[in-house]
Design a protein around this motif. Structure first.
Motif, PDB file in Angstrom:
ATOM      1  N   PRO A  36       0.818  -1.210   0.000  1.00  0.00           N
ATOM      2  CA  PRO A  36       0.000   0.000   0.000  1.00  0.00           C
ATOM      3  C   PRO A  36       0.859   1.270   0.000  1.00  0.00           C
ATOM      4  N   LYS A  37       0.261   2.390  -0.366  1.00  0.00           N
ATOM      5  CA  LYS A  37       0.979   3.663  -0.448  1.00  0.00           C
ATOM      6  C   LYS A  37       1.305   4.183   0.949  1.00  0.00           C
ATOM      7  N   ARG A  38       2.425   4.899   1.044  1.00  0.00           N
ATOM      8  CA  ARG A  38       2.850   5.424   2.341  1.00  0.00           C
ATOM      9  C   ARG A  38       3.711   6.668   2.126  1.00  0.00           C
ATOM     10  N   LEU A  39       3.793   7.496   3.155  1.00  0.00           N
ATOM     11  CA  LEU A  39       4.697   8.642   3.187  1.00  0.00           C
ATOM     12  C   LEU A  39       5.281   8.740   4.586  1.00  0.00           C
ATOM     13  N   PRO A  40       6.581   9.027   4.730  1.00  0.00           N
ATOM     14  CA  PRO A  40       7.199   9.070   6.062  1.00  0.00           C
ATOM     15  C   PRO A  40       6.737  10.273   6.877  1.00  0.00           C
ATOM     16  N   CYS A  41       6.446  10.055   8.146  1.00  0.00           N
ATOM     17  CA  CYS A  41       5.917  11.123   9.000  1.00  0.00           C
ATOM     18  C   CYS A  41       6.953  12.198   9.292  1.00  0.00           C
ATOM     19  N   ARG A  42       8.240  11.923   9.126  1.00  0.00           N
ATOM     20  CA  ARG A  42       9.239  12.945   9.440  1.00  0.00           C
ATOM     21  C   ARG A  42       9.132  14.148   8.501  1.00  0.00           C
ATOM     22  N   TYR A  43       8.444  13.994   7.372  1.00  0.00           N
ATOM     23  CA  TYR A  43       8.300  15.116   6.444  1.00  0.00           C
ATOM     24  C   TYR A  43       7.101  16.007   6.776  1.00  0.00           C
ATOM     25  N   PHE A  44       6.414  15.730   7.868  1.00  0.00           N
ATOM     26  CA  PHE A  44       5.359  16.624   8.325  1.00  0.00           C
ATOM     27  C   PHE A  44       5.897  18.021   8.658  1.00  0.00           C
ATOM     28  N   TYR A  45       7.159  18.092   9.097  1.00  0.00           N
ATOM     29  CA  TYR A  45       7.611  19.273   9.832  1.00  0.00           C
ATOM     30  C   TYR A  45       8.367  20.282   8.974  1.00  0.00           C
ATOM     31  N   ARG A 162      30.500  18.054  30.185  1.00  0.00           N
ATOM     32  CA  ARG A 162      29.612  18.166  31.343  1.00  0.00           C
ATOM     33  C   ARG A 162      28.576  17.044  31.296  1.00  0.00           C
ATOM     34  N   ALA A 163      27.949  16.785  32.424  1.00  0.00           N
ATOM     35  CA  ALA A 163      26.902  15.762  32.461  1.00  0.00           C
ATOM     36  C   ALA A 163      25.740  16.199  31.572  1.00  0.00           C
ATOM     37  N   LYS A 164      25.120  15.229  30.890  1.00  0.00           N
ATOM     38  CA  LYS A 164      24.005  15.520  29.992  1.00  0.00           C
ATOM     39  C   LYS A 164      22.710  14.912  30.520  1.00  0.00           C
ATOM     40  N   LEU A 165      21.644  15.688  30.421  1.00  0.00           N
ATOM     41  CA  LEU A 165      20.298  15.141  30.525  1.00  0.00           C
ATOM     42  C   LEU A 165      19.701  15.269  29.138  1.00  0.00           C
ATOM     43  N   ILE A 166      19.464  14.131  28.492  1.00  0.00           N
ATOM     44  CA  ILE A 166      18.953  14.105  27.126  1.00  0.00           C
ATOM     45  C   ILE A 166      17.436  13.961  27.195  1.00  0.00           C
ATOM     46  N   LEU A 167      16.732  14.885  26.580  1.00  0.00           N
ATOM     47  CA  LEU A 167      15.271  14.886  26.602  1.00  0.00           C
ATOM     48  C   LEU A 167      14.727  14.384  25.270  1.00  0.00           C
ATOM     49  N   TRP A 168      13.762  13.479  25.355  1.00  0.00           N
ATOM     50  CA  TRP A 168      13.001  13.070  24.173  1.00  0.00           C
ATOM     51  C   TRP A 168      11.549  13.040  24.627  1.00  0.00           C
ATOM     52  N   LEU A 169      10.904  14.196  24.522  1.00  0.00           N
ATOM     53  CA  LEU A 169       9.586  14.395  25.108  1.00  0.00           C
ATOM     54  C   LEU A 169       8.482  14.249  24.065  1.00  0.00           C
ATOM     55  N   GLY A 170       7.231  14.419  24.517  1.00  0.00           N
ATOM     56  CA  GLY A 170       6.106  14.419  23.600  1.00  0.00           C
ATOM     57  C   GLY A 170       5.720  13.070  23.041  1.00  0.00           C
ATOM     58  N   SER A 171       6.260  11.993  23.599  1.00  0.00           N
ATOM     59  CA  SER A 171       6.017  10.638  23.095  1.00  0.00           C
ATOM     60  C   SER A 171       6.406  10.486  21.630  1.00  0.00           C
ATOM     61  N   ASN A 172       7.477  11.206  21.216  1.00  0.00           N
ATOM     62  CA  ASN A 172       7.989  11.037  19.853  1.00  0.00           C
ATOM     63  C   ASN A 172       8.497   9.626  19.609  1.00  0.00           C
ATOM     64  N   VAL A 173       8.839   8.923  20.673  1.00  0.00           N
ATOM     65  CA  VAL A 173       9.244   7.524  20.533  1.00  0.00           C
ATOM     66  C   VAL A 173       8.140   6.701  19.876  1.00  0.00           C
ATOM     67  N   GLY A 174       6.892   7.135  20.021  1.00  0.00           N
ATOM     68  CA  GLY A 174       5.766   6.393  19.471  1.00  0.00           C
ATOM     69  C   GLY A 174       5.712   6.377  17.952  1.00  0.00           C
ATOM     70  N   ASN A 175       6.451   7.289  17.285  1.00  0.00           N
ATOM     71  CA  ASN A 175       6.467   7.284  15.821  1.00  0.00           C
ATOM     72  C   ASN A 175       7.304   6.159  15.237  1.00  0.00           C
ATOM     73  N   LEU A 176       8.082   5.489  16.063  1.00  0.00           N
ATOM     74  CA  LEU A 176       8.898   4.353  15.632  1.00  0.00           C
ATOM     75  C   LEU A 176       8.221   3.064  16.070  1.00  0.00           C
ATOM     76  N   ARG A 178       8.237  -0.748  17.560  1.00  0.00           N
ATOM     77  CA  ARG A 178       8.926  -1.104  18.802  1.00  0.00           C
ATOM     78  C   ARG A 178      10.385  -1.530  18.585  1.00  0.00           C
ATOM     79  N   PRO A 179      10.700  -2.362  17.581  1.00  0.00           N
ATOM     80  CA  PRO A 179      12.118  -2.676  17.345  1.00  0.00           C
ATOM     81  C   PRO A 179      12.932  -1.448  16.928  1.00  0.00           C
ATOM     82  N   GLU A 180      12.348  -0.569  16.089  1.00  0.00           N
ATOM     83  CA  GLU A 180      13.051   0.654  15.685  1.00  0.00           C
ATOM     84  C   GLU A 180      13.307   1.553  16.882  1.00  0.00           C
ATOM     85  N   ALA A 181      12.326   1.658  17.776  1.00  0.00           N
ATOM     86  CA  ALA A 181      12.488   2.479  18.964  1.00  0.00           C
ATOM     87  C   ALA A 181      13.631   1.972  19.820  1.00  0.00           C
TER      88      ALA A 181
END
Length: 335
Positions: A36-45, A162-176, A178-181
């Motif tokens: 089926p046809k598809r388009l990648p969601c990363r091009y929304f932005y 320096r120490a890093k706190l890496i943020l990945w907010l907004g449930s962006n992980v959900g666009n991948l 489960r194996p990709e995430a």
């Protein structure tokens, strides 16, 4: 190659995106000739898509932003207290950084200064948010990176002083899926030292009605956001999509735990894309799959962390237990 724009408190690393139009063209041709046809969601932005997404985040149906913000308000001081010495706050997909201000204020309450490293695909949004933050917080230093995630990960490896706190907010992980995430989080893990932590917002599984309303709001903002992908093809690739001949659709696939987003053709039609020298045929009702948004159970979050080589140190929920914020470290890492 990065083009650097520098002032006293701001560095902007804008990656050369000349090749991105060619990549966009390849992805569009590959996706619209697939079955089926598809388009990648990363091009929304693009610029318009980023603006529409900010509008989505304020919608009454879109509980995710409110729930995550509630958690950050309640836990920001606790999170900031976990770090001693100089800190770099790194954010993947920073957008307008509205929620990030909560953490910035908590860190500046405890530290004399703070380095913020926002990474976002939209240079316009990135520069605007960076300038607003610098005006609001005189003790803040910003190293902004206009890039996709894979380029942004290179920057994570540079931030070693320096120490890093890496943020990945907004449930962006959900666009991948489960194996990709798990693979992506493992790549993030490879950039981390024993002092670093990863803070990930993850949406939780819940009833269908709540989820489908969040991705198909009554005002139609999410529909315009989805349709903007076709408008982008028109603008950048010479497409002739009539947006009124497509409709937005969101459906929750419960066994997979994901909301699936589509653009359905309302009629039999052919669409010309001049830049690709391509004619695309659609049957009436034929969908273009544009996005998945995976939702997680508590057990699935633990399994995701384990698969990525990360240890789940702390986990917080909003009052209605709709959303989670998760603090992760490398497996076996302790302070």
């Amino acid at each position: 190659m990065a083009i650097r724009k520098t002032t006293a408190r701001l560095q902007v690393h804008a990656y050369d995106h000349n090749g991105h139009l060619e990549e966009f063209a390849r992805e569009v041709e590959r996706g619209l000739t697939a079955s089926p046809k598809r388009l990648p969601c990363r091009y929304f932005y693009d610029q318009q898509g980023s603006r529409l997404f900010e509008e989505i985040c304020a919608l009454p149906e879109y509980y995710l932003t409110r729930a995550e913000r509630q958690i950050l308000h309640e836990r920001a001081e606790e999170i900031a207290a976990l770090f001693a010495g100089e800190v770099a706050l790194v954010e993947l997909g920073s957008g307008s950084a509205a929620k990030t201000r909560i953490l910035i204020e908590a860190f500046l309450h405890r530290h004399a200064s703070l380095r913020y490293v926002p990474i976002d695909i939209s240079p316009t949004i990135l520069e605007a948010s960076s300038l607003a933050l610098l005006q609001a917080y005189p003790r803040l230093e910003i190293v902004a990176v206009a890039a996709e995630y894979r380029e942004g990960l290179v920057r994570l490896q540079v931030e070693t002083g320096r120490a890093k706190l890496i943020l990945w907010l907004g449930s962006n992980v959900g666009n991948l899926d489960r194996p990709e995430a798990a693979r992506f989080l493992r790549r993030v893990r490879e950039t981390m030292t024993e002092r670093d932590r990863l803070l990930v917002g993850i949406d939780l599984r819940k009833e269908r009605a709540v989820l489908e309303a969040a991705y198909d709001d009554a005002r139609g903002v999410t529909a315009r956001f989805n349709l903007n992908l076709l408008a982008r093809i028109n603008q950048e690739l010479g497409g002739r999509f009539d947006l009124t001949r497509f409709r937005h659709r969101a459906v929750y696939h419960e066994p997979m735990g994901r909301v699936e987003i589509y653009l359905d053709s309302l009629q039999t039609q052919r669409v010309r894309i001049e830049g690709l020298d391509l004619d695309v045929s659609f049957d009436a009702g034929e969908p273009i799959h544009t996005e998945n948004s995976y939702k997680y159970s508590i057990e699935e979050i633990a399994a995701l962390a384990q698969a990525a080589g990360l240890a789940l140190e702390r986990q917080w929920f909003d009052a209605e237990r709709q959303f989670s914020v998760n603090l992760l470290a490398g497996s076996g890492v302790s302070r």
